[in-house]
Write a protein that holds these residues in place. Sequence first.
Motif, PDB file in Angstrom:
ATOM      1  N   ASP A 184      63.687  45.506  35.029  1.00 31.46           N
ATOM      2  CA  ASP A 184      62.793  46.016  33.986  1.00 31.46           C
ATOM      3  C   ASP A 184      61.332  45.727  34.323  1.00 31.46           C
ATOM      4  O   ASP A 184      60.435  46.379  33.790  1.00 31.46           O
ATOM      5  CB  ASP A 184      63.121  45.384  32.630  1.00 31.46           C
ATOM      6  CG  ASP A 184      64.507  45.749  32.138  1.00 31.46           C
ATOM      7  OD1 ASP A 184      64.957  46.880  32.399  1.00 31.46           O
ATOM      8  OD2 ASP A 184      65.130  44.886  31.489  1.00 31.46           O
ATOM      9  N   LEU A 185      61.106  44.760  35.203  1.00 37.13           N
ATOM     10  CA  LEU A 185      59.756  44.346  35.566  1.00 37.13           C
ATOM     11  C   LEU A 185      59.316  44.879  36.923  1.00 37.13           C
ATOM     12  O   LEU A 185      58.122  45.075  37.157  1.00 37.13           O
ATOM     13  CB  LEU A 185      59.644  42.820  35.586  1.00 37.13           C
ATOM     14  CG  LEU A 185      59.983  42.110  34.281  1.00 37.13           C
ATOM     15  CD1 LEU A 185      59.908  40.606  34.484  1.00 37.13           C
ATOM     16  CD2 LEU A 185      59.067  42.560  33.167  1.00 37.13           C
ATOM     17  N   LEU A 186      60.267  45.091  37.831  1.00 34.61           N
ATOM     18  CA  LEU A 186      59.965  45.503  39.196  1.00 34.61           C
ATOM     19  C   LEU A 186      60.766  46.748  39.550  1.00 34.61           C
ATOM     20  O   LEU A 186      61.932  46.850  39.199  1.00 34.61           O
ATOM     21  CB  LEU A 186      60.327  44.391  40.188  1.00 34.61           C
ATOM     22  CG  LEU A 186      59.700  43.024  39.957  1.00 34.61           C
ATOM     23  CD1 LEU A 186      60.313  42.009  40.907  1.00 34.61           C
ATOM     24  CD2 LEU A 186      58.199  43.085  40.133  1.00 34.61           C
ATOM     25  N   PRO A 195      55.135  49.505  48.002  1.00 40.19           N
ATOM     26  CA  PRO A 195      56.257  50.243  47.420  1.00 40.19           C
ATOM     27  C   PRO A 195      56.926  49.566  46.224  1.00 40.19           C
ATOM     28  O   PRO A 195      57.788  50.153  45.595  1.00 40.19           O
ATOM     29  CB  PRO A 195      57.239  50.383  48.579  1.00 40.19           C
ATOM     30  CG  PRO A 195      56.903  49.284  49.505  1.00 40.19           C
ATOM     31  CD  PRO A 195      55.437  49.024  49.340  1.00 40.19           C
ATOM     32  N   ILE A 196      56.524  48.356  45.881  1.00 38.02           N
ATOM     33  CA  ILE A 196      57.072  47.694  44.694  1.00 38.02           C
ATOM     34  C   ILE A 196      56.061  47.813  43.563  1.00 38.02           C
ATOM     35  O   ILE A 196      54.930  47.350  43.672  1.00 38.02           O
ATOM     36  CB  ILE A 196      57.385  46.197  44.956  1.00 38.02           C
ATOM     37  CG1 ILE A 196      58.375  46.036  46.105  1.00 38.02           C
ATOM     38  CG2 ILE A 196      57.892  45.527  43.681  1.00 38.02           C
ATOM     39  CD1 ILE A 196      59.756  46.630  45.836  1.00 38.02           C
ATOM     40  N   ALA A 197      56.479  48.459  42.479  1.00 38.57           N
ATOM     41  CA  ALA A 197      55.613  48.615  41.310  1.00 38.57           C
ATOM     42  C   ALA A 197      56.004  47.571  40.270  1.00 38.57           C
ATOM     43  O   ALA A 197      57.186  47.251  40.110  1.00 38.57           O
ATOM     44  CB  ALA A 197      55.772  50.014  40.731  1.00 38.57           C
ATOM     45  N   VAL A 198      55.018  47.028  39.587  1.00 37.41           N
ATOM     46  CA  VAL A 198      55.239  45.990  38.584  1.00 37.41           C
ATOM     47  C   VAL A 198      54.990  46.590  37.200  1.00 37.41           C
ATOM     48  O   VAL A 198      53.934  47.158  36.945  1.00 37.41           O
ATOM     49  CB  VAL A 198      54.296  44.786  38.827  1.00 37.41           C
ATOM     50  CG1 VAL A 198      54.559  43.687  37.812  1.00 37.41           C
ATOM     51  CG2 VAL A 198      54.473  44.252  40.246  1.00 37.41           C
ATOM     52  N   ASP A 199      55.980  46.469  36.325  1.00 34.97           N
ATOM     53  CA  ASP A 199      55.908  47.052  34.982  1.00 34.97           C
ATOM     54  C   ASP A 199      55.841  45.998  33.883  1.00 34.97           C
ATOM     55  O   ASP A 199      56.370  46.204  32.790  1.00 34.97           O
ATOM     56  CB  ASP A 199      57.117  47.964  34.753  1.00 34.97           C
ATOM     57  CG  ASP A 199      57.060  49.218  35.597  1.00 34.97           C
ATOM     58  OD1 ASP A 199      55.951  49.702  35.878  1.00 34.97           O
ATOM     59  OD2 ASP A 199      58.132  49.732  35.977  1.00 34.97           O
ATOM     60  N   ILE A 200      55.164  44.897  34.148  1.00 34.75           N
ATOM     61  CA  ILE A 200      55.036  43.849  33.130  1.00 34.75           C
ATOM     62  C   ILE A 200      54.310  44.388  31.904  1.00 34.75           C
ATOM     63  O   ILE A 200      54.682  44.072  30.770  1.00 34.75           O
ATOM     64  CB  ILE A 200      54.325  42.603  33.698  1.00 34.75           C
ATOM     65  CG1 ILE A 200      55.233  41.918  34.715  1.00 34.75           C
ATOM     66  CG2 ILE A 200      53.933  41.637  32.588  1.00 34.75           C
ATOM     67  CD1 ILE A 200      54.599  40.743  35.429  1.00 34.75           C
ATOM     68  N   ASP A 201      53.306  45.238  32.123  1.00 29.88           N
ATOM     69  CA  ASP A 201      52.557  45.771  30.988  1.00 29.88           C
ATOM     70  C   ASP A 201      53.440  46.598  30.055  1.00 29.88           C
ATOM     71  O   ASP A 201      53.256  46.583  28.839  1.00 29.88           O
ATOM     72  CB  ASP A 201      51.353  46.582  31.456  1.00 29.88           C
ATOM     73  CG  ASP A 201      51.690  47.650  32.469  1.00 29.88           C
ATOM     74  OD1 ASP A 201      52.816  47.654  33.007  1.00 29.88           O
ATOM     75  OD2 ASP A 201      50.820  48.503  32.739  1.00 29.88           O
TER      76      ASP A 201
END
Length: 83
Positions: free
Chosen positions: A61-63, A2-8
């Motif tokens: 902003d990242l998670l 359920p945790i999405a990572v938006d580093i890209d």
Amino acid sequence: MPIAVDIDVMLARRKMSVGELADRVGITPANLAVLKNGRAKAVRFATLAALCEVLACQPGDLLRWEAEGDAEADAEAADTAVE
């Protein structure tokens, strides 16, 4: 998960490569890829803080949290897009 990572997303906004971010944060590109692709089981607060410092952003902003059904639907959509 359920945790999405938006580093890209942040990398694109900052026009930065994965290799450059890894160098500036002090982790290996392989470990950054594991985190970026959502395969990490955990992240140290020190690493998260370093990512935020280098990318000039907040942890949110990242998670982000996704409901389980949303994450599964996104994964299925990505799988069908590849086929």
